[in-house]
Design a protein around this motif. Structure first.
Motif, PDB file in Angstrom:
ATOM      1  N   SER A 278      47.857  -2.267  31.189  1.00 25.32           N
ATOM      2  CA  SER A 278      46.668  -2.976  30.726  1.00 25.32           C
ATOM      3  C   SER A 278      46.499  -4.306  31.466  1.00 25.32           C
ATOM      4  O   SER A 278      45.386  -4.688  31.836  1.00 25.32           O
ATOM      5  CB  SER A 278      46.769  -3.213  29.214  1.00 25.32           C
ATOM      6  OG  SER A 278      45.535  -3.634  28.688  1.00 25.32           O
ATOM      7  N   ARG A 279      47.608  -4.991  31.712  1.00 25.87           N
ATOM      8  CA  ARG A 279      47.539  -6.253  32.484  1.00 25.87           C
ATOM      9  C   ARG A 279      47.025  -5.991  33.888  1.00 25.87           C
ATOM     10  O   ARG A 279      46.195  -6.744  34.411  1.00 25.87           O
ATOM     11  CB  ARG A 279      48.923  -6.922  32.542  1.00 25.87           C
ATOM     12  CG  ARG A 279      49.391  -7.500  31.231  1.00 25.87           C
ATOM     13  CD  ARG A 279      50.670  -8.310  31.402  1.00 25.87           C
ATOM     14  NE  ARG A 279      51.293  -8.517  30.099  1.00 25.87           N
ATOM     15  CZ  ARG A 279      52.308  -7.805  29.618  1.00 25.87           C
ATOM     16  NH1 ARG A 279      52.838  -6.814  30.367  1.00 25.87           N
ATOM     17  NH2 ARG A 279      52.799  -8.040  28.432  1.00 25.87           N
ATOM     18  N   ARG A 280      47.523  -4.942  34.519  1.00 23.73           N
ATOM     19  CA  ARG A 280      47.052  -4.610  35.865  1.00 23.73           C
ATOM     20  C   ARG A 280      45.568  -4.260  35.847  1.00 23.73           C
ATOM     21  O   ARG A 280      44.809  -4.666  36.728  1.00 23.73           O
ATOM     22  CB  ARG A 280      47.854  -3.424  36.433  1.00 23.73           C
ATOM     23  CG  ARG A 280      49.270  -3.764  36.843  1.00 23.73           C
ATOM     24  CD  ARG A 280      49.888  -2.656  37.681  1.00 23.73           C
ATOM     25  NE  ARG A 280      49.976  -1.393  36.976  1.00 23.73           N
ATOM     26  CZ  ARG A 280      51.014  -1.029  36.207  1.00 23.73           C
ATOM     27  NH1 ARG A 280      52.050  -1.846  36.062  1.00 23.73           N
ATOM     28  NH2 ARG A 280      51.010   0.147  35.604  1.00 23.73           N
ATOM     29  N   GLU A 282      43.297  -5.300  33.796  1.00 24.45           N
ATOM     30  CA  GLU A 282      42.509  -6.522  33.624  1.00 24.45           C
ATOM     31  C   GLU A 282      42.285  -7.221  34.960  1.00 24.45           C
ATOM     32  O   GLU A 282      41.180  -7.673  35.271  1.00 24.45           O
ATOM     33  CB  GLU A 282      43.202  -7.465  32.634  1.00 24.45           C
ATOM     34  CG  GLU A 282      42.354  -8.627  32.184  1.00 24.45           C
ATOM     35  CD  GLU A 282      42.963  -9.347  30.991  1.00 24.45           C
ATOM     36  OE1 GLU A 282      42.358  -9.315  29.898  1.00 24.45           O
ATOM     37  OE2 GLU A 282      44.052  -9.951  31.151  1.00 24.45           O
ATOM     38  N   ARG A 283      43.331  -7.281  35.767  1.00 25.32           N
ATOM     39  CA  ARG A 283      43.198  -7.885  37.099  1.00 25.32           C
ATOM     40  C   ARG A 283      42.279  -7.047  37.989  1.00 25.32           C
ATOM     41  O   ARG A 283      41.440  -7.579  38.724  1.00 25.32           O
ATOM     42  CB  ARG A 283      44.572  -8.035  37.757  1.00 25.32           C
ATOM     43  CG  ARG A 283      45.491  -9.050  37.074  1.00 25.32           C
ATOM     44  CD  ARG A 283      46.691  -9.382  37.947  1.00 25.32           C
ATOM     45  NE  ARG A 283      47.533  -8.221  38.211  1.00 25.32           N
ATOM     46  CZ  ARG A 283      48.566  -7.856  37.437  1.00 25.32           C
ATOM     47  NH1 ARG A 283      48.857  -8.550  36.348  1.00 25.32           N
ATOM     48  NH2 ARG A 283      49.295  -6.804  37.758  1.00 25.32           N
ATOM     49  N   GLN A 284      42.437  -5.722  37.911  1.00 26.79           N
ATOM     50  CA  GLN A 284      41.654  -4.840  38.784  1.00 26.79           C
ATOM     51  C   GLN A 284      40.162  -4.866  38.446  1.00 26.79           C
ATOM     52  O   GLN A 284      39.317  -4.811  39.338  1.00 26.79           O
ATOM     53  CB  GLN A 284      42.204  -3.405  38.679  1.00 26.79           C
ATOM     54  CG  GLN A 284      43.570  -3.241  39.348  1.00 26.79           C
ATOM     55  CD  GLN A 284      44.315  -1.994  38.867  1.00 26.79           C
ATOM     56  OE1 GLN A 284      44.079  -1.497  37.762  1.00 26.79           O
ATOM     57  NE2 GLN A 284      45.227  -1.493  39.683  1.00 26.79           N
ATOM     58  N   GLY A 286      38.685  -7.415  36.896  1.00 27.11           N
ATOM     59  CA  GLY A 286      38.202  -8.778  37.081  1.00 27.11           C
ATOM     60  C   GLY A 286      37.554  -9.393  35.855  1.00 27.11           C
ATOM     61  O   GLY A 286      36.765 -10.340  35.971  1.00 27.11           O
ATOM     62  N   HIS A 287      37.876  -8.879  34.678  1.00 27.24           N
ATOM     63  CA  HIS A 287      37.367  -9.506  33.455  1.00 27.24           C
ATOM     64  C   HIS A 287      38.354  -9.251  32.319  1.00 27.24           C
ATOM     65  O   HIS A 287      39.174  -8.336  32.368  1.00 27.24           O
ATOM     66  CB  HIS A 287      35.975  -8.991  33.085  1.00 27.24           C
ATOM     67  CG  HIS A 287      35.912  -7.518  32.745  1.00 27.24           C
ATOM     68  ND1 HIS A 287      36.346  -7.002  31.552  1.00 27.24           N
ATOM     69  CD2 HIS A 287      35.457  -6.456  33.472  1.00 27.24           C
ATOM     70  CE1 HIS A 287      36.161  -5.687  31.535  1.00 27.24           C
ATOM     71  NE2 HIS A 287      35.626  -5.329  32.696  1.00 27.24           N
ATOM     72  N   GLN A 288      38.262 -10.076  31.285  1.00 23.56           N
ATOM     73  CA  GLN A 288      39.179  -9.967  30.151  1.00 23.56           C
ATOM     74  C   GLN A 288      38.921  -8.680  29.378  1.00 23.56           C
ATOM     75  O   GLN A 288      37.784  -8.263  29.199  1.00 23.56           O
ATOM     76  CB  GLN A 288      38.997 -11.174  29.228  1.00 23.56           C
ATOM     77  CG  GLN A 288      40.103 -11.342  28.198  1.00 23.56           C
ATOM     78  CD  GLN A 288      39.954 -12.634  27.416  1.00 23.56           C
ATOM     79  OE1 GLN A 288      38.931 -12.870  26.802  1.00 23.56           O
ATOM     80  NE2 GLN A 288      40.975 -13.471  27.467  1.00 23.56           N
TER      81      GLN A 288
END
Length: 306
Positions: A278-280, A282-284, A286-288
């Motif tokens: 899930s953290r990855r 979010e980065r991929q 580009g939004h929360q």
């Protein structure tokens, strides 16, 4: 799958229901990595993609490429959504473990989503089911707007039961009751499940909830109390129906897993791996993401006393 009081099965729909509503096209390689991460985390089933016309849902234009490039885990079922016969033909060429059909109990939502009436769609699914039976691929029947329609409001329980009956007549092995725009509440969930189980006591029922009005996990627990053990959820809590006004994300997979684990109910899923995915994501993207556990951490993730 044997149902136990201390076990639930969670299907992750992020790669289909989650990505379909993202405003920017999600790269194919990102989809594949997410699916592989969900498999590695022990997710029971994944709705990988939808075989729909790319003009209707551009995010699903790479359906074949995604299906043919994921790493398949023997313990995971790889499902796809199809809206019609043409979609089923395309899907079956990619060796899915199951085809998921969907029709809305609400006539107006079905026309918005599929451009035809509810029972027109079900009639077309008869041929889809025959095609799947010949291929030896099981079918699950999804009932969208089971708990309310954004255009019509309340949906009669008799209508939901009528749709389920037609699915069973065409050979569906299980059904999903979907709260497409988050209009359900725990009492409505319990009443609906009781009515369905009273008519078909041995039917495998799956629940698909959205957290549009903050009642997603409360509805999950209400269904669990009534004996439901199969739930859809989406990594990070993303997703929603592009053809339903006000539809926001699905219930979040990691929030759902965290809740069940806190209640000592097994899911077979590694929550730490799920959170890392899930953290990855979010980065991929580009939004929360809406995920609460991603923000707050697991319930028993303690902190040093100041």
């Amino acid at each position: 799958m044997k149902v136990s009081d201390n076990r639930v099965w969670i299907s992750d729909v992020c790669p289909r229901d989650g990505f379909q509503i993202e405003p920017e096209l999600v790269p194919t390689e990102v989809k594949i990595k997410v699916i592989d991460a969900l498999s590695a985390a022990g997710v029971t089933a994944i709705e990988v993609t939808a075989f729909v016309h790319p003009k209707a849902v551009p995010q699903m234009a790479d359906a074949e490429e995604v299906m043919l490039n994921i790493k398949r885990n023997p313990g995971t079922r790889y499902e796809v959504l199809v809206p019609n016969y043409r979609g089923a033909e395309r899907a079956l060429r990619t060796n899915p473990d199951q085809l998921n059909l969907v029709v809305s109990a609400s006539e107006s939502h079905n026309r918005s989503n599929l451009r035809r009436g509810t029972f027109e769609t079900l009639n077309e699914f008869v041929e889809v089911a025959k095609l799947c039976a010949e291929a030896g691929v099981p079918v699950r029947g999804g009932v969208a707007t089971s708990f309310g329609c954004p255009f019509e409001g309340k949906v009669a329980r008799s209508r939901v039961l009528e749709v389920i009956a037609q699915y069973l007549d065409l050979g569906a092995e299980s059904v999903t009751l979907a709260d497409t725009t988050g209009m359900a509440n725990p009492e409505l969930v319990r009443e609906t499940v009781r009515d369905v189980k009273a008519k078909w006591p041995h039917l495998e029922i799956h629940m698909h909830f959205h957290n549009t009005r903050g009642m997603g996990l409360a509805n999950v627990y209400a269904a669990y109390v009534e004996g439901i053990r199969h739930f859809d959820a989406s990594l990070g809590g993303i997703g929603g129906c592009p053809f339903a006004p006000g539809a926001t994300g699905n219930i979040c997979t990691e929030d759902t897993v965290n809740m069940f684990h806190d209640m000592n109910i097994a899911t077979g899923i590694d929550l730490d791996q799920l959170l890392a995915a899930s953290r990855r994501l979010e980065r991929q993207l580009g939004h929360q993401l809406p995920s609460q556990v991603l923000k707050a951490g697991k319930t028993m993730e303690l902190h040093p006393h100041p």
